[in-house]
Write a protein that holds these residues in place. Sequence first.
Motif, PDB file in Angstrom:
ATOM      1  N   HIS A  24       9.239   4.123  -8.006  1.00  0.00           N
ATOM      2  CA  HIS A  24       9.484   3.797  -8.245  1.00  0.00           C
ATOM      3  C   HIS A  24       9.795   1.926  -7.335  1.00  0.00           C
ATOM      4  CE1 HIS A  24      11.484   5.216 -11.639  1.00  0.00           C
ATOM      5  NE2 HIS A  24      11.871   6.107 -11.091  1.00  0.00           N
ATOM      6  N   ALA A  25       9.099   2.621  -6.956  1.00  0.00           N
ATOM      7  CA  ALA A  25       7.807   1.216  -6.049  1.00  0.00           C
ATOM      8  C   ALA A  25       6.793   0.680  -6.105  1.00  0.00           C
ATOM      9  CB  ALA A  25       7.752   2.612  -4.203  1.00  0.00           C
ATOM     10  N   ILE A  26       6.914  -0.743  -5.122  1.00  0.00           N
ATOM     11  CA  ILE A  26       6.306  -1.528  -5.014  1.00  0.00           C
ATOM     12  C   ILE A  26       5.396  -1.562  -4.105  1.00  0.00           C
ATOM     13  CG2 ILE A  26       5.604  -3.694  -5.074  1.00  0.00           C
ATOM     14  CD1 ILE A  26       8.170  -4.886  -7.313  1.00  0.00           C
ATOM     15  N   VAL A  27       4.052  -1.354  -4.156  1.00  0.00           N
ATOM     16  CA  VAL A  27       3.013  -1.094  -3.142  1.00  0.00           C
ATOM     17  C   VAL A  27       1.534  -2.093  -3.612  1.00  0.00           C
ATOM     18  CG1 VAL A  27       1.568   0.345  -1.992  1.00  0.00           C
ATOM     19  CG2 VAL A  27       3.601   0.942  -3.056  1.00  0.00           C
ATOM     20  N   CYS A  28       2.357  -3.193  -2.452  1.00  0.00           N
ATOM     21  CA  CYS A  28       0.700  -4.545  -1.940  1.00  0.00           C
ATOM     22  C   CYS A  28      -0.666  -4.174  -1.539  1.00  0.00           C
ATOM     23  CB  CYS A  28       1.733  -5.550  -1.370  1.00  0.00           C
ATOM     24  SG  CYS A  28       3.420  -5.926  -2.070  1.00  0.00           S
ATOM     25  N   ASP A  29      -0.774  -4.961  -1.845  1.00  0.00           N
ATOM     26  CA  ASP A  29      -2.715  -4.859  -1.369  1.00  0.00           C
ATOM     27  C   ASP A  29      -2.630  -4.777   0.113  1.00  0.00           C
ATOM     28  OD1 ASP A  29      -3.294  -5.954  -4.136  1.00  0.00           O
ATOM     29  OD2 ASP A  29      -3.890  -7.923  -3.087  1.00  0.00           O
ATOM     30  N   GLY A  30      -3.750  -3.512  -0.035  1.00  0.00           N
ATOM     31  CA  GLY A  30      -4.097  -3.527   1.632  1.00  0.00           C
ATOM     32  C   GLY A  30      -3.649  -2.015   1.901  1.00  0.00           C
ATOM     33  N   VAL A  31      -2.198  -1.797   1.767  1.00  0.00           N
ATOM     34  CA  VAL A  31      -1.124  -1.043   2.270  1.00  0.00           C
ATOM     35  C   VAL A  31      -1.442   0.373   2.286  1.00  0.00           C
ATOM     36  CG1 VAL A  31       0.390   0.190   1.831  1.00  0.00           C
ATOM     37  CG2 VAL A  31       0.758  -2.058   1.509  1.00  0.00           C
ATOM     38  N   THR A  32      -1.532   0.967   3.729  1.00  0.00           N
ATOM     39  CA  THR A  32      -2.270   2.399   3.531  1.00  0.00           C
ATOM     40  C   THR A  32      -0.569   3.228   4.159  1.00  0.00           C
ATOM     41  OG1 THR A  32      -4.290   1.798   4.845  1.00  0.00           O
ATOM     42  CG2 THR A  32      -2.777   4.276   5.674  1.00  0.00           C
ATOM     43  N   MET A  33      -0.686   5.084   3.176  1.00  0.00           N
ATOM     44  CA  MET A  33       0.169   5.911   2.979  1.00  0.00           C
ATOM     45  C   MET A  33      -0.223   6.557   4.018  1.00  0.00           C
ATOM     46  SD  MET A  33       2.422   5.015  -0.146  1.00  0.00           S
ATOM     47  CE  MET A  33       3.552   6.259   0.161  1.00  0.00           C
ATOM     48  N   SER A  47       5.878   3.559 -10.756  1.00  0.00           N
ATOM     49  CA  SER A  47       5.563   2.567  -9.071  1.00  0.00           C
ATOM     50  C   SER A  47       4.295   1.692 -10.078  1.00  0.00           C
ATOM     51  CB  SER A  47       4.891   3.498  -8.032  1.00  0.00           C
ATOM     52  OG  SER A  47       6.292   4.063  -7.927  1.00  0.00           O
ATOM     53  N   TYR A  48       4.673   0.366  -8.971  1.00  0.00           N
ATOM     54  CA  TYR A  48       3.712  -0.611  -9.206  1.00  0.00           C
ATOM     55  C   TYR A  48       2.306  -0.615  -7.801  1.00  0.00           C
ATOM     56  CZ  TYR A  48       6.150  -1.739 -12.672  1.00  0.00           C
ATOM     57  OH  TYR A  48       6.962  -1.402 -14.210  1.00  0.00           O
ATOM     58  N   VAL A  49       1.277   0.211  -7.581  1.00  0.00           N
ATOM     59  CA  VAL A  49       0.189  -0.147  -7.117  1.00  0.00           C
ATOM     60  C   VAL A  49      -1.211  -1.566  -6.934  1.00  0.00           C
ATOM     61  CG1 VAL A  49      -0.861   1.493  -5.476  1.00  0.00           C
ATOM     62  CG2 VAL A  49       1.065   2.394  -6.128  1.00  0.00           C
ATOM     63  N   TRP A  50      -0.973  -1.959  -6.586  1.00  0.00           N
ATOM     64  CA  TRP A  50      -1.921  -3.106  -6.294  1.00  0.00           C
ATOM     65  C   TRP A  50      -3.442  -2.999  -5.531  1.00  0.00           C
ATOM     66  CZ3 TRP A  50       2.129  -8.015  -4.850  1.00  0.00           C
ATOM     67  CH2 TRP A  50       3.011  -7.791  -5.312  1.00  0.00           C
ATOM     68  N   ASP A  51      -4.380  -3.527  -5.580  1.00  0.00           N
ATOM     69  CA  ASP A  51      -5.400  -3.003  -5.158  1.00  0.00           C
ATOM     70  C   ASP A  51      -5.653  -2.440  -3.362  1.00  0.00           C
ATOM     71  OD1 ASP A  51      -5.571  -4.708  -7.273  1.00  0.00           O
ATOM     72  OD2 ASP A  51      -6.505  -6.197  -7.163  1.00  0.00           O
ATOM     73  N   ASN A  52      -6.516  -2.189  -3.856  1.00  0.00           N
ATOM     74  CA  ASN A  52      -6.673  -1.682  -2.110  1.00  0.00           C
ATOM     75  C   ASN A  52      -6.252  -1.234  -1.711  1.00  0.00           C
ATOM     76  OD1 ASN A  52     -10.128  -2.821  -3.186  1.00  0.00           O
ATOM     77  ND2 ASN A  52      -8.404  -5.074  -2.590  1.00  0.00           N
ATOM     78  N   VAL A  53      -5.481  -0.372  -1.842  1.00  0.00           N
ATOM     79  CA  VAL A  53      -4.564   0.586  -1.103  1.00  0.00           C
ATOM     80  C   VAL A  53      -5.012   1.891  -1.067  1.00  0.00           C
ATOM     81  CG1 VAL A  53      -1.935   1.825  -1.737  1.00  0.00           C
ATOM     82  CG2 VAL A  53      -2.495  -0.830  -2.349  1.00  0.00           C
ATOM     83  N   ILE A  54      -4.339   2.019   0.482  1.00  0.00           N
ATOM     84  CA  ILE A  54      -4.668   4.007   0.321  1.00  0.00           C
ATOM     85  C   ILE A  54      -3.530   5.387   0.497  1.00  0.00           C
ATOM     86  CG2 ILE A  54      -6.043   5.310   2.443  1.00  0.00           C
ATOM     87  CD1 ILE A  54      -7.200   3.091   2.935  1.00  0.00           C
ATOM     88  N   ILE A  55      -4.229   6.606  -0.703  1.00  0.00           N
ATOM     89  CA  ILE A  55      -2.300   6.601  -0.440  1.00  0.00           C
ATOM     90  C   ILE A  55      -3.251   8.037   0.128  1.00  0.00           C
ATOM     91  CG2 ILE A  55      -0.480   7.554  -1.793  1.00  0.00           C
ATOM     92  CD1 ILE A  55      -0.665   5.254  -3.482  1.00  0.00           C
ATOM     93  N   GLU A  56      -2.988   8.670   1.012  1.00  0.00           N
ATOM     94  CA  GLU A  56      -3.125   9.896   1.833  1.00  0.00           C
ATOM     95  C   GLU A  56      -2.586  10.903   1.644  1.00  0.00           C
ATOM     96  OE1 GLU A  56      -3.483   9.971   5.956  1.00  0.00           O
ATOM     97  OE2 GLU A  56      -4.723   8.330   5.998  1.00  0.00           O
ATOM     98  N   ASP A  57      -3.567  12.718   1.585  1.00  0.00           N
ATOM     99  CA  ASP A  57      -2.597  13.607   1.129  1.00  0.00           C
ATOM    100  C   ASP A  57      -1.639  13.663   0.887  1.00  0.00           C
ATOM    101  OD1 ASP A  57      -5.740  13.771  -0.300  1.00  0.00           O
ATOM    102  OD2 ASP A  57      -5.973  15.734   1.788  1.00  0.00           O
ATOM    103  N   GLY A  58      -0.464  14.800  -0.335  1.00  0.00           N
ATOM    104  CA  GLY A  58       0.559  14.586  -0.382  1.00  0.00           C
ATOM    105  C   GLY A  58       1.649  13.523  -0.480  1.00  0.00           C
ATOM    106  N   CYS A  59       1.529  12.113  -0.590  1.00  0.00           N
ATOM    107  CA  CYS A  59       2.409  11.233  -0.829  1.00  0.00           C
ATOM    108  C   CYS A  59       3.431  11.672  -1.788  1.00  0.00           C
ATOM    109  CB  CYS A  59       2.222  10.026  -0.514  1.00  0.00           C
ATOM    110  SG  CYS A  59       0.744   9.931   1.420  1.00  0.00           S
ATOM    111  N   GLU A  60       4.388  10.723  -1.918  1.00  0.00           N
ATOM    112  CA  GLU A  60       5.074  10.579  -3.002  1.00  0.00           C
ATOM    113  C   GLU A  60       5.879   9.246  -2.604  1.00  0.00           C
ATOM    114  OE1 GLU A  60       8.270  13.391  -3.690  1.00  0.00           O
ATOM    115  OE2 GLU A  60       7.278  14.868  -2.753  1.00  0.00           O
ATOM    116  N   LEU A  61       5.487   8.805  -4.486  1.00  0.00           N
ATOM    117  CA  LEU A  61       5.732   7.425  -5.164  1.00  0.00           C
ATOM    118  C   LEU A  61       6.795   7.459  -5.986  1.00  0.00           C
ATOM    119  CD1 LEU A  61       2.729   7.590  -2.960  1.00  0.00           C
ATOM    120  CD2 LEU A  61       3.772   4.876  -3.830  1.00  0.00           C
TER     121      LEU A  61
END
Length: 727
Positions: A391-400, A375-389
């Motif tokens: 082959h995805a693209i995650v842009c700036d400032g996303v919260t999972m 996957s491609y996780v860009w800047d200032n992303v918050i990924i909380e406990d237990g998440c799964e990614l």
Amino acid sequence: MGAQKKAPTRAVSDDPEDLARVPLQAVLLADSFATRFRPITLERPKVLLPLVNIPMIEYTLAWLESAGVEEVFVFCCAHAKQVTNYLENSQWFSQPKFSVTTIESHNSVSAGDALRLVYERNVIHGDFVLISGDTLSNMSLMRALQEHKERKKKDSNAVMTMVIQRSKPSPITQQSRLGTDGLFVAIDPTTKQLLHYEENTNHLKGTFSIDKMLLVDNTSITLHNDIQDCYIDICSPEVLSLFTDNFDYQHLRRHFLKGLLVDDIMGYKIFTHEIHSSYAARVDNYRGYDTISKDIIQRWTYPLVPDVLSLGNSATKLERRGMYRASEIGQSRSAQIGPLTVIGTGTTIASNTKITNSVVGKGCAIGSNVLIEGSYVWDNVIIEDGCELRHAIVCDGVTMKSGSVLKPGVVLSFKVVIGQNFVVPPYSKVSLLQQPTKQDSDEELEYADNNSDTLDSAATGTMDKLNGDSSLEFSEMQHHVSSELGYGGVGYIWSICEGSHEEEWRHSVAPIPAEKLAEITQVIEDDLELVSQDSNAPASSGELKPDSQINAEDDAVYFEKEVEATFLRAVNENVEVDHVILEVNSLRLSYNMQSADCAGAIFHSMMKLALDTTHSTHNELLRNVQNTVNTWQKLLKSYLPGKDEEIEVILKFEEICLESARELSPLFTQILHLLYDKDIITEEAIEDWESEKKDADEADRVFVKQAEIFLQWLREAPEEDDEEDDE
């Protein structure tokens, strides 16, 4: 008017050639005039999207400077202010011998419009390089420029030289080709003049017709379906005036190039320059984004790699097995960072999290027990406990939020919030902006907006509202945030356009589905049908010749590298053996190789993997080899149908020990014995290998002598077995 920088001054010379000399110039199109990166490009221009944590335009400018270009005119329309502001604050506005000037437009909807505006500005005074801002290359321009200038001296109608390269990788491993139209071209092999250019929307197979007059007018023609257009052109100034004279010219290839090829009145000519060992590719779609990112990480693009292009940020260090880590990251001891992974500065990674084959930007906060794969996780992303990614693209400032999952092919645009435990379906595109109800009539039109500030404020306003606007009723907020992206989610899932469901896999960063891979492999096995408009054209009108410019030795080198890349990806992404066999079969067909070539390349890749796995003693290295052979023996055996192929593997092993991996030399006999025990190499093959070496020079018998005890044991073992049977 765009931001400008004064061109560098030069010493005065009395030499007439120096006085007549103009600096080498380039026109860089910051707009791709396409919609393939939506919804991301609704909020940020494509050239500023990060490619392995560096904006795309940085790669293009770095190459232009290294190639000797002195003045660059950056044309920007969509989000022009963002591009201008970025360049004004970049290193490029302080280079002593490299001038960057932006040209802004708010109503250009095509490359043709852009070049007409450049012509009106009267800034181009000689031959210039035309390039898209999403193109990455490390080629040398010197030879291509010289060819262009020499042709122009002899023929003033030679107005363009187009850079091309052979698509050595198959459509399987060079996955970016699957996201673009197929390309058929006809070239004069003697002059390199382009005679025919046709894009094919059938990406797997197709036919095309050529005018019989091409056969009449040209003594020989080479036809190709294996050419990649690099979108790097060396142009004479006349190209700009041709766009001005023909307002129908909008697309660079579909209109301008094809228009010149069929124009018999003016007689303008286009030529090609083929590169072989250099790299050139355009980020044309999400699959291309994924492929080129991997090429950068694996250093095919050197010197355009993360540890060299630091952009003044904290140094990024290259570690073992293609892992890049910036300084000042916080990583738990139990977190696992796998190979071919890039971690940006200021990112924190909590316990028991696993990240493989991915790019993570700066300032990200990644919780515990998170899985990030391909996957491609860009800047200032918050990924909380237990998440799964995956082959995805995650842009700036996303919260999972905790427990949320991204299925393969998902794209999350800026500041989206995925609700707790919510599973985003495969190939979904999610944005804070609602999907436009009216689609652009021109499929090549990028979002050429005059209201990017309005879009940005709309997205930010949505976030502000949901983060604490007291005027929003709780029930209304709860309904909005839980309706599409789960409880606490913020954003809209865009619907897939009618008729596009079957094509989503082709444009995605996700791996090719197994059934599609099998289908492609089957199609590759069929010969491409080349049909002339008039099959009864006289034989004297022309001759079709196969292209043989790349010799068999070069093919073998490219083939081995592609098999290694395929094998390494299979290791890192846990690809099933049957799936890998399909990919290697496709490569074998593309390069016209034999089973023995496949077996040798796979064995070389296996030994390299064992060497690259951590070890400090020969025993540990031998253990690595044993583990690798145990895991991948089915793959190797698939290409060993008989004794001859087995002997080729032994010969390949000798070559490896003598040239590329001398550390394996002391273990030759033990590894040969291992291959025998695993029924990979038969006793008959080993004995024939020994016999072939009987009359060889001493230097060629090194490993036969080293294996004498093992060979003696093989000869005696059957006798011992017979004695036991008699008893």
